[in-house]
Scaffold this active site. Structure first.
Site, PDB file in Angstrom:
ATOM      1  N   ARG A   1      -2.863  -9.204  -2.089  1.00 44.00           N
ATOM      2  CA  ARG A   1      -3.957  -9.854  -2.759  1.00 44.00           C
ATOM      3  C   ARG A   1      -3.791  -9.917  -4.303  1.00 44.00           C
ATOM      4  O   ARG A   1      -4.100 -11.098  -4.748  1.00 44.00           O
ATOM      5  CB  ARG A   1      -5.167  -9.182  -2.402  1.00 44.00           C
ATOM      6  CG  ARG A   1      -5.812  -9.724  -1.089  1.00 44.00           C
ATOM      7  CD  ARG A   1      -7.233  -8.890  -0.807  1.00 44.00           C
ATOM      8  NE  ARG A   1      -6.781  -7.376  -1.037  1.00 44.00           N
ATOM      9  CZ  ARG A   1      -7.748  -6.396  -0.787  1.00 44.00           C
ATOM     10  NH1 ARG A   1      -8.762  -6.675  -0.921  1.00 44.00           N
ATOM     11  NH2 ARG A   1      -7.392  -5.041  -0.799  1.00 44.00           N
TER      12      ARG A   1
ATOM     13  N   HIS B   1       4.775   2.388  19.278  1.00 39.87           N
ATOM     14  CA  HIS B   1       3.802   2.775  18.372  1.00 39.87           C
ATOM     15  C   HIS B   1       3.967   4.308  17.999  1.00 39.87           C
ATOM     16  O   HIS B   1       3.002   5.219  18.367  1.00 39.87           O
ATOM     17  CB  HIS B   1       2.294   2.593  18.716  1.00 39.87           C
ATOM     18  CG  HIS B   1       1.386   2.487  17.503  1.00 39.87           C
ATOM     19  ND1 HIS B   1       0.374   1.521  17.596  1.00 39.87           N
ATOM     20  CD2 HIS B   1       1.639   2.930  16.391  1.00 39.87           C
ATOM     21  CE1 HIS B   1      -0.194   1.809  16.477  1.00 39.87           C
ATOM     22  NE2 HIS B   1       0.379   2.514  15.838  1.00 39.87           N
TER      23      HIS B   1
ATOM     24  N   GLY C   1       0.780  -1.055  -0.038  1.00 40.69           N
ATOM     25  CA  GLY C   1       0.093   0.133  -0.179  1.00 40.69           C
ATOM     26  C   GLY C   1       0.802   1.204   0.007  1.00 40.69           C
ATOM     27  O   GLY C   1       2.124   1.130  -0.265  1.00 40.69           O
TER      28      GLY C   1
ATOM     29  N   GLY D   1       4.902   5.373  14.703  1.00 42.21           N
ATOM     30  CA  GLY D   1       5.361   5.371  13.350  1.00 42.21           C
ATOM     31  C   GLY D   1       4.937   7.006  12.763  1.00 42.21           C
ATOM     32  O   GLY D   1       5.610   7.466  12.014  1.00 42.21           O
TER      33      GLY D   1
HETATM   34  C1  DGY Z   1      -2.220   4.805  12.145  1.00 34.16           C
HETATM   35  O1  DGY Z   1      -2.564   5.683  11.583  1.00 34.16           O
HETATM   36  O2  DGY Z   1      -3.081   3.723  11.904  1.00 34.16           O
HETATM   37  C2  DGY Z   1      -1.011   4.727  12.933  1.00 34.16           C
HETATM   38  O3  DGY Z   1      -0.915   3.596  13.677  1.00 34.16           O
HETATM   39  C3  DGY Z   1      -1.190   5.608  14.037  1.00 34.16           C
HETATM   40  O4  DGY Z   1      -2.568   5.308  14.792  1.00 34.16           O
END
Ligand code: DGY
Length: 341
Positions: free
Chosen positions: A199, A306, A176, A308
């Site tokens: 996929r 977490h 993605g 990112g």
């Molecule tokens: C998301 O945008 O899904 C990241 O993991 C932060 O929540």
């Protein structure tokens, strides 16, 4: 998604708004949401926030009756209960995330309820972090620090050798927007080839020179395996004791998607017995991870809490996009980033 065109569209919609527009009531579920997004909402709306940070889900639910829109910040379950509480005034919700595993998408679809989210704007930040985790895990950053803390610095030409990146094979599960951005970053590392699974093959894969392969082939052939797929019933525990055994013993696993994509118990076992070399994880199960988790005790796991999308610019962009989504949904206009249910 480019924010400048979005903001121009928003300006136009403000100009077009008539004096008779009523002020909407918007619930923003976390009062630390970046001001960049809040100020867009304040132009046309009255904002309400739960008192505490982070608020409990119950505190949030109590504030829902009577609002026109919700900017749903955080990963609490977003489901039919929320929609029921909002009826009949609630017209629009946007999350401030790309991952939507905590949303009951089927329920939104059944009601044809406007739902926005914030993909794209975080791809760069998440990809940067994924590359950081790749290097940190492959080159044993955490273990190196532990050696110093434990006075075990031995040194010497064979000490603490890690994995190369140049000329290696990269596997990306889920090409993605985040997966594609990771692939772009990796071009600069002179890797041998990039494989991806998912996929179906994607035109973007061809543009990036990446090869679509079945997941097993990817796991068997890759030196680094990146997980960048959404969490759903077909991806939950896709990395488990069996698939970990398919990987090279020198492989490094990087997860910037969701913790539950990995069977964490199986991963801990694989990191302990050398089934794979190391892991770099931005996500885990549960979050927050208990301080006594076994995962934290492993020298060959690099764990980040977490983070990112946690850069100032990215969070600002996410808040702006979510705010624009909510307003568009209330006006009955197409959202800027509607969730494609
Ligand atoms: C998301 O945008 O899904 C990241 O993991 C932060 O929540």
């Amino acid at each position: 998604m480019k924010l400048i065109p979005l903001l121009i569209l928003f300006e136009i919609s403000l100009i077009m708004a008539s004096d008779t527009d009523w002020r909407r009531k918007i619930l923003v579920t976390n009062k630390e949401t970046p001001e960049e997004g809040l100020k867009i909402l304040r132009e046309k709306c009255d904002l309400i926030f739960p008192e505490s940070v982070p608020a409990t889900r119950d505190e949030i639910l109590k504030l829902i009756p009577g609002v026109d829109g919700i900017l749903w910040v955080g990963h609490y379950a977003l489901n039919g209960e929320v929609l029921d509480l909002g009826m009949p005034t609630l017209k629009s919700i946007s999350t401030m995330s790309a991952g939507m595993d905590y949303v009951d998408i089927a329920e939104f679809k059944r009601r044809n309820f406007p739902l926005g989210y914030t993909p794209s704007v975080l791809s760069d930040a998440v990809a940067d972090e994924a590359i950081g985790l790749m290097i940190a895990a492959g080159r044993r950053f955490h273990e190196g620090r532990l050696k110093i803390e434990n006075s075990e610095w031995a040194g010497g030409p064979q000490w603490m050798l890690g994995q190369d990146i140049k000329a290696k094979t990269i596997g990306i599960i889920g090409l993605g927007q985040i997966g594609q951005t990771i692939a772009k970053r990796l071009k600069g590392f002179d890797v041998r080839r990039i494989l991806y699974s998912g996929r179906k093959p994607k035109p973007e894969g061809d543009k990036l020179g990446a090869k679509f392969v079945p997941q097993t082939e990817l796991l068997k052939g890759s030196d680094y395996v990146f997980l960048s797929v959404p969490l759903n019933n077909s991806t939950r525990h896709m990395i488990n004791a069996t698939t970990l055994r398919e990987m090279k013993r020198t492989a490094v696993l990087i997860n910037v998607a969701r913790g539950e994509i990995v069977d964490q118990e199986a991963l801990v076992a694989a990191l302990k017995d050398g089934t794979i070399f190391a892991a770099g994880l931005d996500v885990m199960t549960p979050e927050p991870l208990p301080a006594d988790s076994e995962l934290l005790k492993l020298p060959n796991s690099v764990i980040v809490s977490h983070l990112g999308s946690a850069t100032r610019r990215t969070r600002d962009d996410m808040a702006v996009l979510a705010a624009l989504n909510v307003l568009a949904g209330i006006d009955g206009s197409p959202m800027f980033a509607p969730y494609p249910y």
